[in-house]
Design a protein around this motif. Structure first.
Motif, mmCIF file in Angstrom:
data_model
loop_
_atom_site.group_PDB
_atom_site.id
_atom_site.type_symbol
_atom_site.label_atom_id
_atom_site.label_comp_id
_atom_site.label_asym_id
_atom_site.label_seq_id
_atom_site.Cartn_x
_atom_site.Cartn_y
_atom_site.Cartn_z
ATOM 1 N N PHE A 1 0.823 -1.203 0.000
ATOM 2 C CA PHE A 1 0.000 0.000 0.000
ATOM 3 C C PHE A 1 0.863 1.262 0.000
ATOM 4 O O PHE A 1 0.534 2.240 -0.665
ATOM 5 C CB PHE A 1 -0.969 0.002 1.194
ATOM 6 N N THR A 2 1.966 1.187 0.750
ATOM 7 C CA THR A 2 2.867 2.340 0.777
ATOM 8 C C THR A 2 3.423 2.598 -0.621
ATOM 9 O O THR A 2 3.473 3.750 -1.096
ATOM 10 C CB THR A 2 4.002 2.093 1.785
ATOM 11 N N ALA A 3 3.817 1.513 -1.300
ATOM 12 C CA ALA A 3 4.340 1.639 -2.664
ATOM 13 C C ALA A 3 3.273 2.229 -3.592
ATOM 14 O O ALA A 3 3.549 3.132 -4.403
ATOM 15 C CB ALA A 3 4.795 0.267 -3.173
ATOM 16 N N ALA A 4 2.066 1.727 -3.451
ATOM 17 C CA ALA A 4 0.983 2.200 -4.321
ATOM 18 C C ALA A 4 0.633 3.656 -4.018
ATOM 19 O O ALA A 4 0.264 4.423 -4.916
ATOM 20 C CB ALA A 4 -0.251 1.300 -4.155
ATOM 21 N N SER A 5 0.769 4.039 -2.742
ATOM 22 C CA SER A 5 0.484 5.421 -2.364
ATOM 23 C C SER A 5 1.529 6.366 -2.984
ATOM 24 O O SER A 5 1.189 7.411 -3.557
ATOM 25 C CB SER A 5 0.474 5.535 -0.838
ATOM 26 N N LYS A 6 2.800 5.970 -2.886
ATOM 27 C CA LYS A 6 3.855 6.776 -3.500
ATOM 28 C C LYS A 6 3.630 6.873 -5.000
ATOM 29 O O LYS A 6 3.808 7.940 -5.613
ATOM 30 C CB LYS A 6 5.227 6.134 -3.228
ATOM 31 N N ALA A 7 3.276 5.757 -5.613
ATOM 32 C CA ALA A 7 3.054 5.726 -7.063
ATOM 33 C C ALA A 7 1.930 6.697 -7.449
ATOM 34 O O ALA A 7 2.028 7.434 -8.438
ATOM 35 C CB ALA A 7 2.707 4.306 -7.508
ATOM 36 N N THR A 8 0.895 6.718 -6.643
ATOM 37 C CA THR A 8 -0.228 7.612 -6.923
ATOM 38 C C THR A 8 0.213 9.067 -6.872
ATOM 39 O O THR A 8 -0.179 9.888 -7.715
ATOM 40 C CB THR A 8 -1.375 7.383 -5.907
ATOM 41 N N GLN A 9 1.054 9.371 -5.874
ATOM 42 C CA GLN A 9 1.529 10.750 -5.753
ATOM 43 C C GLN A 9 2.385 11.152 -6.948
ATOM 44 O O GLN A 9 2.306 12.274 -7.432
ATOM 45 C CB GLN A 9 2.288 10.918 -4.439
ATOM 46 N N VAL A 10 3.207 10.180 -7.435
ATOM 47 C CA VAL A 10 4.038 10.461 -8.601
ATOM 48 C C VAL A 10 3.177 10.678 -9.850
ATOM 49 O O VAL A 10 3.386 11.614 -10.618
ATOM 50 C CB VAL A 10 5.048 9.307 -8.833
ATOM 51 N N VAL A 11 2.184 9.804 -10.038
ATOM 52 C CA VAL A 11 1.384 9.865 -11.279
ATOM 53 C C VAL A 11 0.321 10.958 -11.216
ATOM 54 O O VAL A 11 0.149 11.722 -12.164
ATOM 55 C CB VAL A 11 0.731 8.498 -11.566
ATOM 56 N N TYR A 12 -0.393 11.033 -10.100
ATOM 57 C CA TYR A 12 -1.534 11.949 -10.010
ATOM 58 C C TYR A 12 -1.234 13.223 -9.219
ATOM 59 O O TYR A 12 -2.041 14.153 -9.212
ATOM 60 C CB TYR A 12 -2.739 11.238 -9.380
ATOM 61 N N GLY A 13 -0.111 13.208 -8.492
ATOM 62 C CA GLY A 13 0.225 14.401 -7.716
ATOM 63 C C GLY A 13 -0.588 14.563 -6.452
ATOM 64 O O GLY A 13 -0.563 15.630 -5.831
ATOM 65 N N VAL A 14 -1.338 13.525 -6.072
ATOM 66 C CA VAL A 14 -2.099 13.597 -4.809
ATOM 67 C C VAL A 14 -1.940 12.289 -4.043
ATOM 68 O O VAL A 14 -1.644 11.234 -4.629
ATOM 69 C CB VAL A 14 -3.617 13.807 -5.050
ATOM 70 N N GLU A 15 -2.134 12.421 -2.750
ATOM 71 C CA GLU A 15 -2.157 11.215 -1.921
ATOM 72 C C GLU A 15 -3.493 10.508 -2.170
ATOM 73 O O GLU A 15 -4.543 11.166 -2.163
ATOM 74 C CB GLU A 15 -2.056 11.659 -0.452
ATOM 75 N N PRO A 16 -3.495 9.207 -2.390
ATOM 76 C CA PRO A 16 -4.776 8.535 -2.669
ATOM 77 C C PRO A 16 -5.636 8.441 -1.412
ATOM 78 O O PRO A 16 -5.104 8.388 -0.298
ATOM 79 C CB PRO A 16 -4.351 7.144 -3.129
ATOM 80 N N ASP A 17 -6.950 8.439 -1.608
ATOM 81 C CA ASP A 17 -7.834 8.131 -0.488
ATOM 82 C C ASP A 17 -7.719 6.651 -0.184
ATOM 83 O O ASP A 17 -7.593 5.815 -1.092
ATOM 84 C CB ASP A 17 -9.287 8.470 -0.854
ATOM 85 N N LEU A 18 -7.752 6.343 1.101
ATOM 86 C CA LEU A 18 -7.744 4.928 1.500
ATOM 87 C C LEU A 18 -9.192 4.518 1.723
ATOM 88 O O LEU A 18 -9.850 4.977 2.661
ATOM 89 C CB LEU A 18 -6.914 4.756 2.772
ATOM 90 N N THR A 19 -9.682 3.688 0.854
ATOM 91 C CA THR A 19 -11.099 3.344 0.922
ATOM 92 C C THR A 19 -11.302 1.869 1.232
ATOM 93 O O THR A 19 -10.407 1.045 1.063
ATOM 94 C CB THR A 19 -11.814 3.642 -0.417
ATOM 95 N N ARG A 20 -12.520 1.589 1.646
ATOM 96 C CA ARG A 20 -12.984 0.203 1.747
ATOM 97 C C ARG A 20 -14.204 0.129 0.844
ATOM 98 O O ARG A 20 -14.612 1.125 0.249
ATOM 99 C CB ARG A 20 -13.328 -0.115 3.204
ATOM 100 N N GLU A 21 -14.773 -1.043 0.699
ATOM 101 C CA GLU A 21 -16.012 -1.124 -0.068
ATOM 102 C C GLU A 21 -17.037 -1.883 0.732
ATOM 103 O O GLU A 21 -16.698 -2.714 1.578
ATOM 104 C CB GLU A 21 -15.771 -1.784 -1.437
ATOM 105 N N GLY A 22 -18.295 -1.565 0.440
ATOM 106 C CA GLY A 22 -19.372 -2.206 1.187
ATOM 107 C C GLY A 22 -19.653 -3.619 0.717
ATOM 108 O O GLY A 22 -20.138 -4.453 1.468
ATOM 109 N N GLY A 23 -19.337 -3.877 -0.562
ATOM 110 C CA GLY A 23 -19.607 -5.192 -1.137
ATOM 111 C C GLY A 23 -18.456 -6.156 -0.931
ATOM 112 O O GLY A 23 -17.515 -5.876 -0.196
ATOM 113 N N SER A 24 -18.562 -7.296 -1.596
ATOM 114 C CA SER A 24 -17.604 -8.376 -1.401
ATOM 115 C C SER A 24 -16.900 -8.720 -2.722
ATOM 116 O O SER A 24 -17.505 -8.659 -3.778
ATOM 117 C CB SER A 24 -18.321 -9.638 -0.908
ATOM 118 N N ILE A 25 -15.604 -9.052 -2.661
ATOM 119 C CA ILE A 25 -14.886 -9.687 -3.776
ATOM 120 C C ILE A 25 -14.214 -10.895 -3.150
ATOM 121 O O ILE A 25 -13.073 -10.824 -2.695
ATOM 122 C CB ILE A 25 -13.820 -8.745 -4.408
ATOM 123 N N PRO A 26 -14.955 -12.013 -3.066
ATOM 124 C CA PRO A 26 -14.488 -13.147 -2.251
ATOM 125 C C PRO A 26 -13.087 -13.619 -2.610
ATOM 126 O O PRO A 26 -12.352 -14.105 -1.747
ATOM 127 C CB PRO A 26 -15.532 -14.237 -2.546
#
Lengths: 486, 486
Positions: free
Chosen positions: A404-429
């Protein structure tokens, strides 16, 4: 590793991706043209054709050990009892024991689609809309676009002459839209086989919360689905003849179903609240930062029927608190107009979305006990039986781990913002299956936006999301490769 | 007039009926062979053919002014928008201003039937079962057998050379099994036309309460059918994404439906009890005499789910007290298995069986107010609307008036017992229409038994009920003709 050290890499890689944009869209175009609808038995050859198309693409990129893993015949109900399940496309790119190994999951099958449903353009043609800068077509965002992203990022590395930072393993399935039949068993079998040595799993098959801010997803609710059956007379009866003289199962069922949850969404079954993990301070911080509003919920539901007014309350109740929904009744009159029937046997259907630290078995015991007690209070001569139909566990990851840390850094590099950390209400078993079977961290790294219309008409993927999403995949892999831990 | 004065008449008439038994069965056989299923558009010509068959029979017996009254095209939903309704067969026998005029109603259409449903014999062949002494076939008891009874009793008078005691008017319809479309309007039109001067109406289209004792039926409950609609989001939603954050219409509906009636059958809507006519002493006497038991109810429901244990309680709650049944929900999930939907709009369906002295409009106001109040208490952001879908009024006659007295005497002459005076829990709306439009008394004089299986497979009519039923029709007409009052 800091972004600075990888800057030279990205400075070469990202322009290469921009340059290859027409090629990437063209590959996606070819993929979308194959109507790989897994729920339509007659289109099964098309699903297989799409697997073969992907295998050809992988081969031309230098992937090796490419296998179209057969999963056997599809279990009933099917028209053709010999119908073969579509294969899972396994392949490797790189085999360097000094590198980390990342398994990427995606699905190449799609939801059904036809012009008559109300599409503006042919669903199985990828239309490049220059005005909106969107790619329109079935599978553009769910999940053919993100899936081919993994191929494109490899291509970009090759063309730019950059060493690929990890060993990649693909696990592309063709039955996701039809219950992922056979996949769980395959993962179990290959955990010590094809998937041996996997350090991390990345799934790109969900969406941003909204339309503007990138997100990383670290949690999903589970789902326990229940049925409560009340039985009385041997067969349906006429309400003129029997109304008022026999105990009606439907009347008892209404009493039971009305005892489960109130109109404010509060679950009335005792003992459930106590199982829910308390909100931590760190969690509070996550919610504060997220870009979301009541208005977005109202727009999504097309109404003003929200139970909560603040962003935090809404998101917490969608993601980290349980909820109980009443879905319907089987066995009663459900048509238009008026029918004077006393149904003999009715099944009430409801489900509970589960969250940490709810125990599925304990929950089921509480639910069954509640239904039995509610029925007992009625003093009815009918009989009642409550049972679990199926359950799927919740999943929550540590959003601050290496992936997640890697993906967060990547988001900042590509999009210039820190990503929101989300969950989802549904399931992906399948998320939990990967985590448990491979004993690795799983990251949900979405490419598309919340309004892409995954299962709807006019499914689309913004070109910027497609291209930035490919960059994001690349940056994430580089940061993850460079991180000291797994 | 006492039975003694009519004894010579019956002594000639009854043996004549016995003698004609083979002929009567033969006519019924020809009628049953015509598959006059009114609900099957493709069989409409057969329904018309049966009307013509009856007209021929009536003509040969000397009926006059025979008219096949057209009712126009059948209103939608129909496949063929030009589909003609089957005609009503009107005819007269006798036109003597010194005699009373009795209108007899019956229907010549039947329920659908085919071997595949589980019939032991071809449904559209009248099978004479010598072992059980039963006539088996679709329409044998509902209502072709009773309807042809009116023709047979005329024939028996002719053959025996006995003067017919009244002027007879037939009103035989061909749409009873499909909602009696067009009949109410016809009765209204002909009240001062073809039906002018009618003194009494007799309907033979119901059944004994049990299998042993003849009955006269003097009451029917009415039926007010309601729908309560709760609406929330614009479209159905996914319970993973929206469960816990929006107010679910189905949850609100369960609360409303559970507030209507308890599991003991007690209606919880205030003000209804007060509208119900108190039980009279005379009524108590009627119930005491009736041949019925809890065991018969349990056998009929195929269960031990009765709300009452004594004969009086059971019958009063079937016939003379209101009841509320919950029939089902439109708009929710109703299939097998599990579907994680939050239905956007749900219609709860329920009906109240009405009895004297309930006022339909006042009842509807009470029901709508109750639903609105119950919804209001929930504090839900959804919307709720309760409404009447249709109503049909109750009907109660004086079971000691001239017609019923005549029919009672007739029963004693034919069966040797006093008939039970019964009501029914269901509705036959045309009964009230005749009473109101023609301003006459209506008698329900059943021919068949409670186990005839009117709408089921293997429909039958006992030969003894057929023959005694014809005698009963004759005796009733003679006693009624001789009674001083109308």
């Amino acid at each position: 590793m800091s972004s600075d050290k990888l800057k030279p890499v990205f400075d070469k890689l990202f322009p290469q991706i921009d340059e290859l944009k027409p090629d990437f869209i063209n590959v996606l175009k070819q993929a979308v043209e194959i109507p790989a609808v897994s729920s339509d038995e007659s289109l099964r050859p098309m699903v297989v054709k799409k697997a073969e198309f992907l295998a050809d693409q992988l081969k031309s990129l230098g992937f090796h050990d490419i296998q179209l893993k057969e999963l056997g015949t599809q279990p009933p109900p099917v028209t053709n009892p010999k119908l073969q399940l579509p294969p899972v496309v396994l392949s490797r790119y790189g085999n360097d024991s000094n590198k980390k190994t990342v398994l990427v999951y995606g699905h190449y099958d799609v939801q059904p689609a036809q012009m008559e449903d109300g599409w503006d353009t042919e669903p199985f043609e990828l239309v490049v809309d220059e005005a909106t800068q969107q790619l329109k077509g079935r599978g553009s965002t769910d999940d053919t676009g993100p899936l081919t992203g993994w191929l494109h990022i490899v291509r970009a590395h090759i063309e730019a002459g950059i060493e690929f930072p990890v060993n990649l393993i693909t696990c592309f399935e063709g039955m996701e839209e039809s219950g992922s039949l056979g996949l769980e068993e395959l993962i179990g079998r290959e955990a010590t086989g094809y998937f041996k040595g996997v350090d991390a799993v990345c799934i790109s098959d969900n969406y941003w919360l909204g339309t503007k801010k990138p997100v990383l997803t670290y949690g999903l609710r589970g789902c326990n689905y229940y049925q409560v059956t009340v039985s009385g007379p041997k067969a349906d009866l006429h309400s003129g003849v029997f109304g008022g003289v026999i105990a009606e199962p439907m009347v008892d069922l209404m009493q039971i179903l009305s005892s489960l949850v109130d109109s404010q969404g509060k679950i009335l079954i005792k003992g459930i609240d106590e199982m829910v993990a308390p909100v931590t301070e760190k969690e509070h911080e996550i919610y504060k930062k997220i870009d979301f509003s009541l208005e977005e919920l109202n727009e999504a539901s097309g109404s003003n029927t929200a139970l909560y007014k603040t962003k935090e309350d809404i998101l917490m109740h969608r993601w980290r608190y349980p909820s109980l929904s009443v879905h319907g009744v089987e066995g009663a009159f459900y048509g238009q107009g008026a029918k004077t029937v006393i149904p003999a046997k009715v099944n009430g259907k409801f489900s509970i979305r589960t969250v940490p630290d709810m125990d599925s078995e304990k929950l089921t015991q509480l639910v069954v006990d509640h239904c039995n007690n509610a029925f007992k209070k009625l003093g009815s001569p009918n009989t009642c039986h409550a049972e679990l139909i199926h359950d799927g566990a919740y999943w929550v990851s540590d959003p601050f781990n290496a992936q997640f840390t890697a993906a967060s850094k990547a988001t900042q590099v590509v999009y210039g913002v820190e990503p929101d950390l989300t969950r989802e209400g549904g399931s992906i078993p399948i998320t939990l299956t990967f985590e448990q079977q491979l004993k690795t961290s799983v990251l949900l790294l979405p490419m598309g936006r919340g309004d892409d219309g995954a299962h709807s008409i006019n499914e689309k993927l913004d070109i910027s999301n497609f291209i930035n999403g490919i960059k994001l995949m690349g940056a994430y892999l580089h940061f993850y490769a460079a991180s000291p831990e797994n």
